[in-house]
Structure formats: structure tokens, C-alpha cells
Scaffold this motif. Structure first.
Motif, PDB file in Angstrom:
ATOM      1  N   GLU A   1       3.073   4.878   5.876  1.00 44.26           N
ATOM      2  CA  GLU A   1       2.766   4.176   4.866  1.00 44.26           C
ATOM      3  C   GLU A   1       2.203   4.770   3.725  1.00 44.26           C
ATOM      4  OE1 GLU A   1       1.929   0.831   2.955  1.00 44.26           O
ATOM      5  OE2 GLU A   1       3.218   0.894   4.511  1.00 44.26           O
TER       6      GLU A   1
ATOM      7  N   LEU B   1      -1.618   4.366   2.781  1.00 48.36           N
ATOM      8  CA  LEU B   1      -2.405   4.893   3.897  1.00 48.36           C
ATOM      9  C   LEU B   1      -2.769   6.462   3.924  1.00 48.36           C
ATOM     10  CD1 LEU B   1      -4.223   4.166   6.049  1.00 48.36           C
ATOM     11  CD2 LEU B   1      -2.180   4.180   7.691  1.00 48.36           C
TER      12      LEU B   1
ATOM     13  N   LEU C   1      -5.651  -0.531   6.137  1.00 50.33           N
ATOM     14  CA  LEU C   1      -5.125  -1.198   6.958  1.00 50.33           C
ATOM     15  C   LEU C   1      -5.389  -2.723   6.960  1.00 50.33           C
ATOM     16  CD1 LEU C   1      -5.131   1.248   9.755  1.00 50.33           C
ATOM     17  CD2 LEU C   1      -3.156   0.620   8.574  1.00 50.33           C
TER      18      LEU C   1
END
Length: 168
Positions: free
Chosen positions: A13, A16, A83
Motif C-alpha cells: 500500500e 501506508l 489503516l
């Protein structure tokens, strides 16, 4: 022989990774250490840390334990917030009476300005040829979200700062 399930692995991701990297960079600057020293703090090497932050490197991922350790060391819960938002949740703090220093607010202000500049630059590059590709659109959305999040952190911090009148 390579695993026949290797193609089932989820891609890293990007947002992230960016959030984790920002936490690390802020901690490195705050503590006047280099990336290798930070990597040692979390029990790895600078090279392995770089591979874990590299979106293209599919071999090295962060474990949950490493992510928790990074958040504990940096004191930045941005990766956890990322998240939460990724799955449609809102993260709230159970701590009341938080306060923030002028230095922390100053750092958040710098981060917000940098993120806005990155978003501006990404958009201008995409507009140059008069067409927008899917990748450019994805990058513009990502940079725009990062800029909005940085400004939101700055605004949230402003609510916590004590004014000189409140301190008297």
C-alpha cells in the motif's frame, strides 16, 4: 522452486509506505540520527528498512510487530490512522487533555506546506500535456489526500495549543 501462490500476494500500500516513511524521517530529524541508526533501533539494517519501504520490492514487508515498534519509537500514529481510514474507520484518542508545543505545531505547519507543494507539483506535471493518465490521476488523488491530512493534523493541533491568555 517458487511458490505457486506468489502471485496472490497483495501489493504494498503506497500511501501506508509514505506515511511510515514520514514518521521515520520526522523521528530521524528530531533525534539527529541517520536512517541506519533508526533501522538499528527497530532491530534491522538500513538496507532492509529501505527494501521494506520500497513499493517495488515484493520480498520485504513490514510485520505488524515492526509497525507497532515504529509507532512506539516515533510516537506517530499516522500509519495506524492511515489503516483505519483505508477501511472506513475513524481513529480517535482515548487520552484527554492533550496539549501541543509551539515547536510541534511549527513542524506540523511545515509538513502541511510541504504536502500542499507536492500536491501542486504533481497536478501541474499531470496537466502539462493536456491529458491525465490513470497513474497521474492516482498520484494526484494520493498527493491531494496527503495534503488534506497534513492540514487536518495542523488544524487539530491548533485546537490543542495553549494561548498565552490560557496559561496565565
Amino acid at each position: 522452486m517458487a511458490s505457486k501462490y506468489g502471485n496472490n500476494k497483495r501489493q504494498k500500500e503506497h500511501g501506508l509506505l509514505v506515511t511510515i516513511n514520514k514518521s521515520i524521517v520526522a523521528d530521524i530529524k528530531r533525534n539527529d540520527i541517520d536512517r541506519g541508526q533508526f533501522a538499528n533501533e527497530i532491530g534491522t539494517t538500513g538496507g532492509v528498512l529501505a527494501n521494506k519501504l520500497d513499493r517495488q520490492n515484493i520480498t520485504n514487508d513490514f510485520s505488524i510487530t515492526e509497525l507497532i515498534h515504529i509507532m512506539e519509537i516515533t510516537g506517530d500514529y499516522g500509519p495506524l490512522k492511515y489503516l483505519c481510514e483505508m477501511f472506513g474507520f475513524v481513529m480517535t484518542s482515548s487520552e484527554s487533555g492533550e496539549s501541543i508545543t509551539i515547536d510541534q505545531l511549527n513542524e506540523l505547519t511545515d509538513e502541511a506546506q510541504i504536502e500542499q507543494a507536492e500536491s501542486f507539483s504533481t497536478n501541474k506535471k499531470a496537466f502539462k500535456d493536456g491529458k491525465i493518465t490513470n497513474e497521474e490521476k492516482e498520484n494526484m488523488l494520493k498527493e491531494g489526500m496527503e495534503a488534506m491530512e497534513a492540514v487536518k493534523r495542523q488544524l487539530d493541533a491548533l485546537k490543542l495549543i495553549k494561548t498565552t491568555e490560557e496559561e496565565e
